[in-house]
Design a protein around this motif. Structure first.
Motif, short mmCIF file in Angstrom:
data_model
loop_
_atom_site.label_atom_id
_atom_site.label_comp_id
_atom_site.label_asym_id
_atom_site.label_seq_id
_atom_site.Cartn_x
_atom_site.Cartn_y
_atom_site.Cartn_z
N UNK A 85 0.85 -1.20 0.00
CA UNK A 85 0.00 0.00 0.00
C UNK A 85 0.88 1.24 0.00
N UNK A 86 0.98 1.86 -1.16
CA UNK A 86 1.86 3.03 -1.25
C UNK A 86 1.15 4.28 -1.74
N UNK A 87 0.01 4.12 -2.37
CA UNK A 87 -0.67 5.26 -2.96
C UNK A 87 -2.18 5.02 -2.91
N UNK A 88 -2.91 6.04 -2.54
CA UNK A 88 -4.37 5.90 -2.43
C UNK A 88 -5.07 5.67 -3.76
N UNK A 89 -4.40 5.96 -4.84
CA UNK A 89 -5.04 5.86 -6.16
C UNK A 89 -4.85 4.50 -6.82
N UNK A 90 -4.10 3.59 -6.17
CA UNK A 90 -3.76 2.30 -6.75
C UNK A 90 -3.95 1.19 -5.74
N UNK A 91 -4.21 -0.03 -6.25
CA UNK A 91 -4.24 -1.22 -5.41
C UNK A 91 -3.57 -2.34 -6.21
N UNK A 92 -2.86 -3.21 -5.52
CA UNK A 92 -2.21 -4.32 -6.22
C UNK A 92 -3.21 -5.45 -6.42
N UNK A 93 -2.95 -6.24 -7.42
CA UNK A 93 -3.80 -7.39 -7.71
C UNK A 93 -3.80 -8.36 -6.53
N UNK A 94 -2.65 -8.53 -5.88
CA UNK A 94 -2.56 -9.43 -4.73
C UNK A 94 -3.49 -8.96 -3.60
N UNK A 95 -3.44 -7.66 -3.27
CA UNK A 95 -4.28 -7.13 -2.20
C UNK A 95 -5.76 -7.27 -2.56
N UNK A 96 -6.10 -7.03 -3.80
CA UNK A 96 -7.49 -7.16 -4.25
C UNK A 96 -7.97 -8.60 -4.11
N UNK A 97 -7.14 -9.54 -4.50
CA UNK A 97 -7.52 -10.96 -4.39
C UNK A 97 -7.66 -11.39 -2.93
N UNK A 98 -6.79 -10.90 -2.05
CA UNK A 98 -6.91 -11.21 -0.62
C UNK A 98 -8.23 -10.67 -0.08
N UNK A 99 -8.55 -9.42 -0.41
CA UNK A 99 -9.79 -8.80 0.07
C UNK A 99 -11.00 -9.58 -0.43
N UNK A 100 -10.98 -9.98 -1.68
CA UNK A 100 -12.10 -10.74 -2.25
C UNK A 100 -12.30 -12.07 -1.55
N UNK A 101 -11.22 -12.67 -1.06
CA UNK A 101 -11.33 -14.00 -0.47
C UNK A 101 -11.56 -14.01 1.04
N UNK A 102 -11.55 -12.85 1.68
CA UNK A 102 -11.78 -12.81 3.13
C UNK A 102 -13.21 -13.20 3.47
#
Length: 77
Positions: free
Chosen positions: A54-71
């Protein structure tokens, strides 16, 4: 490839909102405050050990998105 960054556009923001509410990072009655949204997104990254991604509010990594989707639902409650 999981480190690939995606811009948070309006469509992706809506998906993130749904997942952040579903998992309990945002309250069910979220009022649309952008600061609250970004704090929840930061908290999610920190809780899941993804703070380095997490480095910028305007971007998200694919890894973080996949983790969030699977929670599971209500993980924060």
């Amino acid at each position: 490839m999981d480190e690939e960054k995606m811009p948070i556009d309006e469509v992706l923001r809506e998906e993130l909102l749904r997942h952040l509410i579903r998992t309990g990072y945002l309250p069910f009655h979220y009022g649309g405050n952008p600061e609250q949204f970004y704090r929840a997104l930061e908290r999610f990254h920190r809780d899941q050990g993804l703070e380095a991604l997490y480095s910028d509010r305007q971007w998200i990594t694919l890894k973080a998105l996949n983790v969030l989707r699977s929670l599971p639902d209500n993980i924060r409650n």
